[in-house]
Design an enzyme around this catalytic site. Structure first.
Site, mmCIF file in Angstrom:
data_model
loop_
_atom_site.group_PDB
_atom_site.id
_atom_site.type_symbol
_atom_site.label_atom_id
_atom_site.label_comp_id
_atom_site.label_asym_id
_atom_site.label_seq_id
_atom_site.Cartn_x
_atom_site.Cartn_y
_atom_site.Cartn_z
ATOM 1 N N LYS A 148 7.324 -4.887 -12.190
ATOM 2 C CA LYS A 148 7.996 -5.460 -13.361
ATOM 3 C C LYS A 148 8.722 -6.749 -13.060
ATOM 4 O O LYS A 148 8.933 -7.571 -13.955
ATOM 5 C CB LYS A 148 9.020 -4.452 -13.902
ATOM 6 C CG LYS A 148 8.400 -3.314 -14.641
ATOM 7 C CD LYS A 148 9.082 -2.004 -14.333
ATOM 8 C CE LYS A 148 8.600 -1.434 -13.013
ATOM 9 N NZ LYS A 148 9.050 -0.093 -12.720
ATOM 10 N N PHE A 177 0.856 -1.195 0.000
ATOM 11 C CA PHE A 177 0.000 0.000 0.000
ATOM 12 C C PHE A 177 0.893 1.246 0.000
ATOM 13 O O PHE A 177 0.747 2.145 0.808
ATOM 14 C CB PHE A 177 -0.934 -0.021 1.216
ATOM 15 C CG PHE A 177 -2.201 0.776 1.014
ATOM 16 C CD1 PHE A 177 -3.003 0.586 -0.100
ATOM 17 C CD2 PHE A 177 -2.593 1.716 1.962
ATOM 18 C CE1 PHE A 177 -4.165 1.312 -0.284
ATOM 19 C CE2 PHE A 177 -3.769 2.447 1.796
ATOM 20 C CZ PHE A 177 -4.552 2.248 0.669
ATOM 21 N N LYS A 221 11.565 -3.560 -18.816
ATOM 22 C CA LYS A 221 10.440 -3.218 -19.698
ATOM 23 C C LYS A 221 10.680 -3.728 -21.123
ATOM 24 O O LYS A 221 9.748 -4.179 -21.796
ATOM 25 C CB LYS A 221 10.209 -1.704 -19.677
ATOM 26 C CG LYS A 221 9.641 -1.253 -18.323
ATOM 27 C CD LYS A 221 9.759 0.241 -18.107
ATOM 28 C CE LYS A 221 9.138 0.647 -16.784
ATOM 29 N NZ LYS A 221 9.482 1.993 -16.358
ATOM 30 N N GLU A 234 -0.711 -4.312 -17.264
ATOM 31 C CA GLU A 234 -0.555 -3.164 -18.165
ATOM 32 C C GLU A 234 0.448 -2.140 -17.625
ATOM 33 O O GLU A 234 1.250 -1.581 -18.357
ATOM 34 C CB GLU A 234 -1.926 -2.504 -18.386
ATOM 35 C CG GLU A 234 -1.890 -1.181 -19.138
ATOM 36 C CD GLU A 234 -1.240 -1.291 -20.511
ATOM 37 O OE1 GLU A 234 -1.607 -2.210 -21.256
ATOM 38 O OE2 GLU A 234 -0.358 -0.472 -20.827
HETATM 39 N N1 HSE Z 1 10.645 3.892 -11.769
HETATM 40 C C1 HSE Z 1 9.851 3.729 -12.931
HETATM 41 C C2 HSE Z 1 10.142 4.884 -13.885
HETATM 42 C C3 HSE Z 1 8.399 3.718 -12.544
HETATM 43 O O1 HSE Z 1 10.752 5.859 -13.457
HETATM 44 O O2 HSE Z 1 9.782 4.803 -15.053
HETATM 45 C C4 HSE Z 1 7.465 3.330 -13.638
HETATM 46 O O3 HSE Z 1 7.726 2.048 -14.118
#
Ligand code: HSE
Length: 351
Positions: free
Chosen positions: A128, A10, A227, A152
């Site tokens: 992630k 949270f 990513k 997403e």
């Molecule tokens: N720490 C990541 C960023 C958060 O700055 O993009 C979002 O994935």
């Protein structure tokens, strides 16, 4: 349909979703027939509360803001359950996994997700770690247990990167993508160009809720690598790992480098890309690149992200939008929950 929701974690993102749910409760019912109760929140630092009939989300947000432990939640609720007990013993049917990110082990989130899927609960997450490390295994587990798994917000927060590729560009044959996929580093580079020091800019990115709990993952490029792995594996049918992605972060870039690039009509950006080669292998990287000022990515500033998909049938499709932050990332979870709701509604109509 009414859903019982449980938050595992949270922090910033979980609270972002909580604020959106409170703000949109009526519209979600009127527009989508979506009704919910939050039955549990379990956070390692902020405490844990469970009530099968629902807890007062507004009250929990206030308690956390005022520094009170959720273990002190008053109304005859069960308190103190850890995350695994909350997942397995609560009557939640959608688990919102928003604990912290560890891109090396995926834990504790990986165990949370597996446990929830095995317990027959739907899972939404923006973390992630589990998706970059084990998306195929988790998708398989979801299928075996006939539940839904959605993530997403793992890429570009609430800007719909995965759903765009998965749904709207389905069949288009994505052969390559290139973009800016980390909000923290883009924010730092933008602010350093305006004159802030690296340390000041990073501090601001942390205060604004863009950076990971350990910002090394952002500035050294690991977050963007995660990513790239997710996009390649989910949208280009690959099975790459972080070791397949060439990586360099932004820590060596100085204000002088940024200034000198501008004098040459260029700008430093942390560019992430992956390309499917003719033999089916993938070339992927995350590294700082000096791009011309008229390049479409050169004007993407602050925590904004951008991603261009190169496809066989539609050519190039680009999205630009928030890449990090409390409400955009909280919103990604709402998108996932509504997607699950849509699927369950459709399947009940066909049953
Ligand atoms: N720490 C990541 C960023 C958060 O700055 O993009 C979002 O994935």
């Amino acid at each position: 349909m009414i859903y019982n929701l449980a938050f595992i974690g949270f922090g910033t993102v979980g609270q972002g979703l909580a604020e959106i749910l409170l703000d949109s409760e009526e519209e979600l019912y009127e527009d989508y027939g979506f009704k919910f109760k939050v039955v549990a929140i379990s956070d390692t630092l902020k405490g844990s509360v469970y009530h099968p009939n629902g807890i007062d989300l507004r009250k929990t947000l206030e308690m956390v803001r005022d520094g009170h432990s959720l273990n002190d939640y008053p109304e005859a609720a069960t308190t103190g359950w850890d995350s695994l007990k909350t997942i397995t013993e609560s009557n939640a049917d959608i688990i919102i996994e928003v604990s912290w990110t560890d891109l090396k082990t995926g834990e504790p989130a990986l165990t949370h997700v597996k446990t929830a899927l095995q317990a027959g609960k739907h899972v939404v997450l923006t973390n992630k770690g589990p998706i970059a490390l084990a998306v195929n295994e988790l998708e398989q587990l979801a299928r075996e247990n006939r539940v839904e798994l959605r993530y997403e917000g793992t890429v570009l927060s609430g800007t719909p990167a995965i759903n765009l590729g998965r749904y709207n560009l389905a069949g288009s044959k994505i052969t390559m993508f290139q973009g800016i996929v980390n909000g923290t580093t883009n924010y730092i580079l933008t602010e350093m160009e305006k004159g802030l020091s690296y340390e000041e800019a990073l501090k601001q990115a942390q205060e604004l809720g863009y950076a990971e709990a350990d910002p090394t993952g952002d500035v050294e490029g690991w977050d963007a690598v995660g990513k790239v792995v997710i996009l390649a594996n989910v949208l280009m049918d690959q099975q790459i790992t972080k070791d397949d992605v060439e990586r360099e972060g932004i820590t060596k870039i100085t204000r002088e480098d940024l200034k000198s690039a501008l004098e040459q009509g260029k700008r430093w950006k942390l560019i992430a890309s992956a390309k499917v080669n003719e033999d089916g292998s993938v070339t992927a990287s995350v590294k700082p690149e000096m791009i011309p000022l008229d390049h479409p990515l050169a004007s993407v500033s602050g925590s904004t992200n951008a991603l261009t998909f190169h496809t066989k049938y539609v050519g190039q499709v680009t999205i630009v939008g928030p890449g990090a932050g409390k409400l955009p990332t909280g919103f990604a979870l709402l998108t996932d929950i509504l997607d699950i709701h849509r699927i369950l509604q459709a399947s009940s109509k066909h049953a």
